[in-house]
Design a protein around this motif. Structure first.
Motif, PDB file in Angstrom:
ATOM      1  N   GLU A 138      71.706  47.455  14.610  1.00  0.00           N
ATOM      2  CA  GLU A 138      72.952  46.299  14.752  1.00  0.00           C
ATOM      3  C   GLU A 138      73.522  46.083  13.211  1.00  0.00           C
ATOM      4  OE1 GLU A 138      71.244  42.793  16.728  1.00  0.00           O
ATOM      5  OE2 GLU A 138      70.729  44.028  18.217  1.00  0.00           O
ATOM      6  N   VAL A 139      73.140  46.403  12.437  1.00  0.00           N
ATOM      7  CA  VAL A 139      73.501  46.522  10.877  1.00  0.00           C
ATOM      8  C   VAL A 139      74.510  47.810  10.479  1.00  0.00           C
ATOM      9  CG1 VAL A 139      71.558  45.291  10.128  1.00  0.00           C
ATOM     10  CG2 VAL A 139      71.366  47.796   9.772  1.00  0.00           C
ATOM     11  N   ASP A 140      75.330  47.297   9.572  1.00  0.00           N
ATOM     12  CA  ASP A 140      76.262  48.470   9.237  1.00  0.00           C
ATOM     13  C   ASP A 140      75.797  49.443   8.283  1.00  0.00           C
ATOM     14  OD1 ASP A 140      76.183  46.937   6.616  1.00  0.00           O
ATOM     15  OD2 ASP A 140      78.023  46.391   6.744  1.00  0.00           O
ATOM     16  N   PHE A 141      74.606  49.870   8.200  1.00  0.00           N
ATOM     17  CA  PHE A 141      74.031  51.027   7.547  1.00  0.00           C
ATOM     18  C   PHE A 141      72.885  51.484   8.409  1.00  0.00           C
ATOM     19  CE2 PHE A 141      70.018  49.054   6.139  1.00  0.00           C
ATOM     20  CZ  PHE A 141      70.202  47.802   6.321  1.00  0.00           C
ATOM     21  N   GLY A 142      72.431  52.721   7.949  1.00  0.00           N
ATOM     22  CA  GLY A 142      71.165  53.217   8.602  1.00  0.00           C
ATOM     23  C   GLY A 142      70.081  53.727   7.379  1.00  0.00           C
TER      24      GLY A 142
ATOM     25  N   GLY B 188      67.465  47.225  12.586  1.00  0.00           N
ATOM     26  CA  GLY B 188      67.784  47.421  11.136  1.00  0.00           C
ATOM     27  C   GLY B 188      67.513  45.946  10.395  1.00  0.00           C
ATOM     28  N   LYS B 189      67.214  45.035  11.036  1.00  0.00           N
ATOM     29  CA  LYS B 189      67.327  43.831  10.445  1.00  0.00           C
ATOM     30  C   LYS B 189      66.034  43.577   9.611  1.00  0.00           C
ATOM     31  CE  LYS B 189      70.381  41.512  13.981  1.00  0.00           C
ATOM     32  NZ  LYS B 189      70.408  40.660  14.987  1.00  0.00           N
TER      33      LYS B 189
ATOM     34  N   LYS C   1      66.063  52.951  -2.030  1.00  0.00           N
ATOM     35  CA  LYS C   1      66.526  53.920  -0.725  1.00  0.00           C
ATOM     36  C   LYS C   1      65.406  53.553   0.317  1.00  0.00           C
ATOM     37  CE  LYS C   1      69.557  57.343  -2.333  1.00  0.00           C
ATOM     38  NZ  LYS C   1      69.624  58.993  -2.256  1.00  0.00           N
ATOM     39  N   THR C   2      65.576  53.975   1.433  1.00  0.00           N
ATOM     40  CA  THR C   2      64.776  53.885   2.630  1.00  0.00           C
ATOM     41  C   THR C   2      64.370  55.080   3.642  1.00  0.00           C
ATOM     42  OG1 THR C   2      66.522  53.329   4.099  1.00  0.00           O
ATOM     43  CG2 THR C   2      65.639  51.436   3.167  1.00  0.00           C
ATOM     44  N   ALA C   3      63.046  55.243   3.921  1.00  0.00           N
ATOM     45  CA  ALA C   3      62.775  56.177   4.923  1.00  0.00           C
ATOM     46  C   ALA C   3      61.891  55.841   6.010  1.00  0.00           C
ATOM     47  CB  ALA C   3      61.868  57.384   3.855  1.00  0.00           C
TER      48      ALA C   3
ATOM     49  N   GLN D 225      67.002  45.329   6.470  1.00  0.00           N
ATOM     50  CA  GLN D 225      67.965  44.416   5.795  1.00  0.00           C
ATOM     51  C   GLN D 225      67.297  43.364   5.123  1.00  0.00           C
ATOM     52  OE1 GLN D 225      70.813  42.300   8.156  1.00  0.00           O
ATOM     53  NE2 GLN D 225      72.595  43.522   7.006  1.00  0.00           N
ATOM     54  N   LYS D 226      66.445  42.797   5.691  1.00  0.00           N
ATOM     55  CA  LYS D 226      65.803  41.530   5.063  1.00  0.00           C
ATOM     56  C   LYS D 226      64.937  42.018   4.018  1.00  0.00           C
ATOM     57  CE  LYS D 226      63.577  37.183   5.818  1.00  0.00           C
ATOM     58  NZ  LYS D 226      63.106  36.103   6.736  1.00  0.00           N
ATOM     59  N   VAL D 227      64.028  42.923   3.912  1.00  0.00           N
ATOM     60  CA  VAL D 227      63.030  43.195   3.172  1.00  0.00           C
ATOM     61  C   VAL D 227      63.905  43.910   1.789  1.00  0.00           C
ATOM     62  CG1 VAL D 227      61.387  45.228   2.399  1.00  0.00           C
ATOM     63  CG2 VAL D 227      61.327  43.885   4.699  1.00  0.00           C
ATOM     64  N   MET D 228      65.029  44.578   2.088  1.00  0.00           N
ATOM     65  CA  MET D 228      65.807  45.409   1.090  1.00  0.00           C
ATOM     66  C   MET D 228      66.335  44.076   0.240  1.00  0.00           C
ATOM     67  SD  MET D 228      67.829  48.407   2.946  1.00  0.00           S
ATOM     68  CE  MET D 228      68.783  49.003   1.556  1.00  0.00           C
ATOM     69  N   ALA D 229      66.828  42.972   0.901  1.00  0.00           N
ATOM     70  CA  ALA D 229      67.190  42.002   0.077  1.00  0.00           C
ATOM     71  C   ALA D 229      66.482  41.279  -0.751  1.00  0.00           C
ATOM     72  CB  ALA D 229      68.033  40.805   1.082  1.00  0.00           C
TER      73      ALA D 229
END
Ligand code: 5GP
Ligand code: MG
Length: 173
Positions: A130-134, A99-100, A118-120, A103-107
């Motif tokens: 390892e991140v706190d979202f899916g 998920g890293k 949102k993500t698909a 996470q980095k791209v979303m930031a």
């Protein structure tokens, strides 16, 4: 190589996700952003299954893995990204593993202050996350095995396969 998900299963799941997304984003200013290069095949199929107007953009995330199956440091290239202000953004990638990457791209996307984000993904290795979202949307959950096909590569090979297969032992050299 062992086939995990065949072409028909992928096609019907992607069509179903496209319908779901069309309902969700009807009447909204949707921009779909594909993460290069792994999302290429999913992106091409998914946008044609989303029967509402939307824009498409690309960004590149690469993790210098070379011949390895383990990622190194992540590099994000936003040169091809369209303006995302006032847009409802859906980020599309091939696989959500730790998920890293997401996470980095979303930031980075959030710095442009889109209306929503949102993500698909095609695949979700939930037990490796390892991140706190899916991902908000996924087509299939898979076990923590290295897979190729339908956009996913090993050493830049196998992306063209129309199915998902796991590589093991002697394939991984
Ligand atoms: P994450 O940052 O979520 O750990 O990893 C996401 C990226 O790692 C994906 O975009 C993909 O490039 C790569 N990746 C993770 N698992 C696999 C896999 O099983 N096969 C392939 N080919 N790439 C993977
Ligand atoms: Mg990738």
């Amino acid at each position: 190589m062992k086939v995990l998900i065949d072409q028909n299963e992928i096609n019907s799941r992607v069509i179903a996700l496209g319908r779901e997304l069309a309902q969700e984003y009807q009447g909204r200013p949707l921009t779909i952003i594909g993460i290069l290069a792994g999302s290429l095949v999913l992106l091409a199929d998914l946008i044609r299954a989303i029967d509402v107007p939307h824009q498409v953009g690309l960004l590149q995330a690469s993790s210098y893995r070379g011949k390895s199956t383990k990622p190194g440091e992540l590099f994000v290239n936003l040169d091809y990204l369209p303006d995302l202000s006032e847009r409802d953004v859906l980020l599309v990638d091939d696989i959500f593993d730790t998920g890293k990457t997401m996470q980095k791209v979303m930031a980075q996307i959030n710095e442009q202050e889109p209306r929503s984000l949102k993500t698909a993904v095609l695949l979700w290795k939930e037990e490796a996350t390892e991140v706190d979202f899916g991902p908000d949307y996924h087509c299939f959950k898979i076990p923590d095995h290295f897979v190729v096909g339908y956009g996913l590569d090993f050493n830049n090979e196998y992306r063209h396969l129309p199915f998902i297969a796991s590589l093991e032992g002697s394939d991984l050299v």
